[in-house]
Scaffold this motif. Structure first.
Motif, mmCIF file in Angstrom:
data_model
loop_
_atom_site.group_PDB
_atom_site.id
_atom_site.type_symbol
_atom_site.label_atom_id
_atom_site.label_comp_id
_atom_site.label_asym_id
_atom_site.label_seq_id
_atom_site.Cartn_x
_atom_site.Cartn_y
_atom_site.Cartn_z
ATOM 1 N N GLU B 127 52.126 -105.543 0.807
ATOM 2 C CA GLU B 127 53.563 -105.255 0.775
ATOM 3 C C GLU B 127 53.875 -104.112 -0.190
ATOM 4 O OE1 GLU B 127 55.945 -108.654 0.023
ATOM 5 O OE2 GLU B 127 57.785 -107.483 0.105
ATOM 6 N N GLU B 128 53.176 -104.102 -1.325
ATOM 7 C CA GLU B 128 53.367 -103.013 -2.289
ATOM 8 C C GLU B 128 53.124 -101.673 -1.612
ATOM 9 O OE1 GLU B 128 54.206 -102.844 -5.415
ATOM 10 O OE2 GLU B 128 54.027 -104.859 -6.261
ATOM 11 N N GLN B 129 52.010 -101.598 -0.886
ATOM 12 C CA GLN B 129 51.663 -100.344 -0.229
ATOM 13 C C GLN B 129 52.728 -99.958 0.788
ATOM 14 O OE1 GLN B 129 47.773 -100.974 1.322
ATOM 15 N NE2 GLN B 129 46.740 -100.368 -0.578
ATOM 16 N N ALA B 130 53.179 -100.962 1.537
ATOM 17 C CA ALA B 130 54.176 -100.677 2.559
ATOM 18 C C ALA B 130 55.458 -100.145 1.920
ATOM 19 C CB ALA B 130 54.477 -101.953 3.350
ATOM 20 N N ARG B 131 55.828 -100.786 0.813
ATOM 21 C CA ARG B 131 57.049 -100.345 0.141
ATOM 22 C C ARG B 131 56.913 -98.939 -0.415
ATOM 23 N NH1 ARG B 131 60.979 -103.834 -0.518
ATOM 24 N NH2 ARG B 131 60.511 -106.016 -0.059
ATOM 25 N N ALA B 132 55.735 -98.653 -1.000
ATOM 26 C CA ALA B 132 55.516 -97.317 -1.565
ATOM 27 C C ALA B 132 55.587 -96.265 -0.469
ATOM 28 C CB ALA B 132 54.167 -97.283 -2.277
ATOM 29 N N ALA B 133 54.972 -96.582 0.673
ATOM 30 C CA ALA B 133 54.991 -95.633 1.782
ATOM 31 C C ALA B 133 56.416 -95.414 2.277
ATOM 32 C CB ALA B 133 54.106 -96.165 2.909
ATOM 33 N N GLU B 134 57.159 -96.511 2.344
ATOM 34 C CA GLU B 134 58.548 -96.420 2.781
ATOM 35 C C GLU B 134 59.350 -95.516 1.853
ATOM 36 O OE1 GLU B 134 60.883 -100.092 3.038
ATOM 37 O OE2 GLU B 134 59.731 -100.453 4.870
ATOM 38 N N LYS B 135 59.147 -95.739 0.569
ATOM 39 C CA LYS B 135 59.861 -94.956 -0.444
ATOM 40 C C LYS B 135 59.554 -93.484 -0.291
ATOM 41 C CE LYS B 135 62.244 -97.093 -3.694
ATOM 42 N NZ LYS B 135 62.006 -98.470 -4.018
ATOM 43 N N GLU B 136 58.243 -93.211 -0.130
ATOM 44 C CA GLU B 136 57.814 -91.823 -0.041
ATOM 45 C C GLU B 136 58.435 -91.161 1.174
ATOM 46 O OE1 GLU B 136 53.682 -89.528 -1.036
ATOM 47 O OE2 GLU B 136 53.630 -91.531 -0.193
ATOM 48 N N GLU B 137 58.509 -91.917 2.253
ATOM 49 C CA GLU B 137 59.084 -91.382 3.469
ATOM 50 C C GLU B 137 60.560 -91.065 3.272
ATOM 51 O OE1 GLU B 137 59.040 -93.628 7.360
ATOM 52 O OE2 GLU B 137 56.969 -92.986 7.067
ATOM 53 N N ALA B 138 61.225 -91.972 2.571
ATOM 54 C CA ALA B 138 62.656 -91.767 2.366
ATOM 55 C C ALA B 138 62.923 -90.687 1.334
ATOM 56 C CB ALA B 138 63.307 -93.082 1.927
ATOM 57 N N GLY B 139 61.874 -90.263 0.607
ATOM 58 C CA GLY B 139 62.059 -89.208 -0.379
ATOM 59 C C GLY B 139 62.787 -89.647 -1.619
ATOM 60 N N GLU B 140 62.724 -90.946 -1.909
ATOM 61 C CA GLU B 140 63.442 -91.430 -3.098
ATOM 62 C C GLU B 140 62.559 -91.332 -4.328
ATOM 63 O OE1 GLU B 140 65.123 -95.332 -2.882
ATOM 64 O OE2 GLU B 140 65.680 -94.999 -0.803
ATOM 65 N N PRO B 141 63.115 -90.985 -5.452
ATOM 66 C CA PRO B 141 62.347 -91.089 -6.689
ATOM 67 C C PRO B 141 62.079 -92.548 -7.002
ATOM 68 C CG PRO B 141 64.636 -90.577 -7.145
ATOM 69 C CD PRO B 141 64.458 -90.503 -5.662
ATOM 70 N N ASP B 142 60.922 -92.813 -7.558
ATOM 71 C CA ASP B 142 60.491 -94.197 -7.706
ATOM 72 C C ASP B 142 60.669 -94.690 -9.135
ATOM 73 O OD1 ASP B 142 59.699 -96.490 -6.742
ATOM 74 O OD2 ASP B 142 57.573 -96.026 -6.553
ATOM 75 N N ASP B 143 61.821 -94.405 -9.705
ATOM 76 C CA ASP B 143 62.038 -94.726 -11.126
ATOM 77 C C ASP B 143 61.990 -96.214 -11.408
ATOM 78 O OD1 ASP B 143 64.282 -92.117 -12.228
ATOM 79 O OD2 ASP B 143 62.110 -92.295 -12.207
ATOM 80 N N ALA B 144 62.655 -96.993 -10.531
ATOM 81 C CA ALA B 144 62.869 -98.394 -10.882
ATOM 82 C C ALA B 144 61.579 -99.201 -10.762
ATOM 83 C CB ALA B 144 63.940 -98.984 -9.969
ATOM 84 N N VAL B 145 60.861 -98.988 -9.695
ATOM 85 C CA VAL B 145 59.691 -99.813 -9.458
ATOM 86 C C VAL B 145 58.484 -99.293 -10.229
ATOM 87 C CG1 VAL B 145 58.266 -100.811 -7.668
ATOM 88 C CG2 VAL B 145 60.647 -100.282 -7.192
ATOM 89 N N GLY B 146 58.427 -98.000 -10.410
ATOM 90 C CA GLY B 146 57.317 -97.430 -11.163
ATOM 91 C C GLY B 146 56.018 -97.500 -10.396
ATOM 92 N N GLY B 147 56.075 -97.431 -9.095
ATOM 93 C CA GLY B 147 54.887 -97.524 -8.283
ATOM 94 C C GLY B 147 54.167 -96.196 -8.203
ATOM 95 N N ALA B 148 53.298 -96.095 -7.206
ATOM 96 C CA ALA B 148 52.481 -94.907 -7.107
ATOM 97 C C ALA B 148 53.102 -93.863 -6.190
ATOM 98 C CB ALA B 148 51.096 -95.288 -6.590
ATOM 99 N N ALA B 149 54.320 -94.114 -5.729
ATOM 100 C CA ALA B 149 54.926 -93.176 -4.792
ATOM 101 C C ALA B 149 55.090 -91.812 -5.436
ATOM 102 C CB ALA B 149 56.285 -93.694 -4.343
ATOM 103 N N GLY B 150 55.120 -90.784 -4.595
ATOM 104 C CA GLY B 150 55.226 -89.419 -5.103
ATOM 105 C C GLY B 150 56.597 -89.142 -5.680
ATOM 106 N N LEU B 151 56.897 -87.879 -5.956
ATOM 107 C CA LEU B 151 58.202 -87.466 -6.448
ATOM 108 C C LEU B 151 58.547 -88.075 -7.793
ATOM 109 C CD1 LEU B 151 60.540 -87.348 -3.342
ATOM 110 C CD2 LEU B 151 59.905 -85.477 -4.854
ATOM 111 N N ARG B 152 57.521 -88.314 -8.622
ATOM 112 C CA ARG B 152 57.834 -88.782 -9.977
ATOM 113 C C ARG B 152 58.432 -87.631 -10.753
ATOM 114 N NH1 ARG B 152 58.420 -93.460 -12.053
ATOM 115 N NH2 ARG B 152 57.390 -92.935 -13.990
ATOM 116 N N ARG B 153 59.490 -87.911 -11.505
ATOM 117 C CA ARG B 153 60.020 -86.867 -12.371
ATOM 118 C C ARG B 153 59.140 -86.767 -13.605
ATOM 119 N NH1 ARG B 153 66.068 -89.122 -12.119
ATOM 120 N NH2 ARG B 153 66.416 -88.707 -9.935
ATOM 121 N N PRO B 154 58.974 -85.587 -14.158
ATOM 122 C CA PRO B 154 58.211 -85.475 -15.400
ATOM 123 C C PRO B 154 58.952 -86.154 -16.540
ATOM 124 C CG PRO B 154 59.171 -83.377 -14.793
ATOM 125 C CD PRO B 154 59.404 -84.293 -13.645
ATOM 126 N N GLU B 155 58.186 -86.431 -17.582
ATOM 127 C CA GLU B 155 58.760 -87.195 -18.698
ATOM 128 C C GLU B 155 59.962 -86.467 -19.309
ATOM 129 O OE1 GLU B 155 59.309 -90.475 -20.587
ATOM 130 O OE2 GLU B 155 57.736 -90.189 -19.090
#
Lengths: 122, 334
Positions: B127-155
């Motif tokens: 499920e984690e993987q599915a959610r990360a993939a979903e996030k990446e597809e939607a292009g959302e920054p992954d601030d809240a979950v802190g997963g491995a999805a792309g589009l991380r903002r730099p510190e």
């Protein structure tokens, strides 16, 4: 010609009043209120002005004038400048409260249109 | 002027009545203002009193400051607490349902809970993987979950590559602006303190407090909220503001106790032109700086951070939804 300033202040005030009375967008109403507030600043500063006067600063008065001479006249009215400071602070406070109310109304009613908010629907 | 109703046009309301009332007001104001004093009028007695009393009695070479903190000190006192009342109402109006630590970020804090049917349910690897993939597809920054999805903002925004092809994020200003802010912010802060510290200079607590708000807003605009999150948080600012209010009340009341009148000077007066020349007026001014600076920051950041109650539009259209009360629109979380 300080009368021009007075008339400009009256014009600004009327512009703000017209905005508040006729616009339905609440953000624009707040802007109108801010305009009315700024017209009072123009009015106070203009009323404080005296022709040929200096700023009311007592140390190092301009050449040939002593602090006592400043008190006798020929200096901008410090009391009205103080009124202006007071008006600015109160204007900021009022604008802050109104803006937060507008944001909350927009969140709950989903509109900025005052006409749709007017009827107090459950 | 045509009366057009609709979302695309500026909606007007009772233009004729408004114009009539405004015209009447304009006539009244014109008549009144034309009879005001002109630029050759003598100074009113109040102003002359302020000018005469400023230097010998209050040791203030700046009569405006003397009027603010001396002659009309009681008025300033009331005005300060009007500002305090306004700040408290802004806090009450803008308060979210949950206690919060900062002015921003509630939106992302509850995102995971909002997105899931049962937040307490255990999530397995799949499920984690599915959610990360979903996030990446939607292009959302992954601030809240802190997963491995792309589009991380730099510190920090400084770490962001300059000149990257993607549109620049709103919270990361260009390096030119950040450098300018680094230079200007300390100068501005010192200027604000200077306005308050020297009793003989024009200024006082109100302009100083406004300058402090300007510094905070500059840093926020240039570097994002993370840089100021340690300082600009409700718990700290509200405490400091109350301390400023207590300082004002204490300084003024001590005058009542020691000298017999509210806001009387009970401090030893230094010679004019030195840092302590203002006596209790200067103490009042410092209290104003603290209260006005923190109060304006609280008000501005509380309004800026009011994102908590937004619920996303259903089907992108809520115009003309008349039966949507606050219980449905504001209360339910989706």
């Amino acid at each position: 010609m300080i009368v021009v300033n007075y008339l400009a202040s009256a014009a600004l005030f009327c512009l703000g009043l017209y905005t508040v009375l006729t616009r339905r967008n609440m953000i624009k109403m707040v802007m109108g209120l801010s305009l009315m507030e700024s017209s009072t600043y123009v009015l106070f500063i203009s009323m404080a002005y005296r022709s040929g006067s200096t700023a009311p600063v007592l140390v190092d008065p301009p050449k040939g004038r002593s602090p006592e001479q400043l008190a006798a006249g020929n200096v901008a009215d410090p009391v009205l400048q103080n009124f202006c400071l007071t008006a600015i602070v109160i204007g900021v406070a009022v604008t802050a409260v109104f803006l937060s109310v507008v944001v909350r109304i927009a969140q709950h009613r989903r509109t900025l249109d005052a006409d749709r908010v007017r009827e107090l629907r459950g | 002027m045509s009366r057009r109703a609709g979302a695309d046009h500026e909606p007007h309301h009772r233009v004729a009545a408004g114009a009539l009332l405004t015209a009447g007001m304009a006539a009244v104001l014109a008549v009144g203002f034309l009879r005001l004093q002109r630029d050759h009028a003598a100074l009113p007695p109040v102003a002359r009193y302020a000018l005469e009393v400023a230097l010998p009695r209050w040791k203030l070479s700046e009569p405006v400051n003397e009027v603010v903190y001396g002659t009309r000190g009681f008025d300033t006192f009331g005005e300060t607490f009007l500002l305090l009342a306004a700040v408290i109402s802004v806090i009450v109006i803008s308060r979210p349902r949950e206690p919060r630590r900062g002015y921003f970020g509630e939106e992302t804090a509850g995102r995971r809970e909002q997105a899931e049917v049962d937040p307490h349910e255990r999530r397995d690897q799949e499920e984690e993987q599915a959610r990360a993939a979903e996030k990446e597809e939607a292009g959302e920054p992954d601030d809240a979950v802190g997963g491995a999805a792309g589009l991380r903002r730099p510190e920090t925004p400084d770490a962001e590559p300059v000149g990257s092809p993607a549109p620049e994020r709103a919270h990361a200003m260009s390096v030119v602006i950040r450098t300018a802010i680094r230079t200007a912010a300390p100068v501005l802060a010192v200027t604000g303190l200077y306005l308050v510290a020297w009793g003989y200079s024009p200024g006082g607590g109100f302009p100083g407090g406004a300058v402090m708000l300007g510094v905070a807003l500059l840093v926020y605009a240039g570097f994002g909220r993370k840089r100021i999150a340690g300082v600009i948080r409700p718990g700290l600012l509200e405490g400091i503001e109350m301390a400023g209010a207590a300082l004002i009340i204490g300084a003024e009341t001590l005058g009542l106790l020691l000298k017999g009148s509210f806001s009387a000077n009970w401090l030893p007066l230094a010679p004019v032109g030195t840092i302590r020349s203002g006596g209790v007026a200067q103490l009042f001014s410092v209290g104003e700086l603290i209260e006005v600076g923190t109060g304006l920051m609280i008000a501005v950041f509380a309004v800026l951070g009011m994102t908590h109650d937004w619920t996303p539009d259903e089907d992108g259209d809520s115009d003309g939804e008349d039966n949507q009360g606050p219980d449905q629109s504001g209360g339910s979380r989706r």
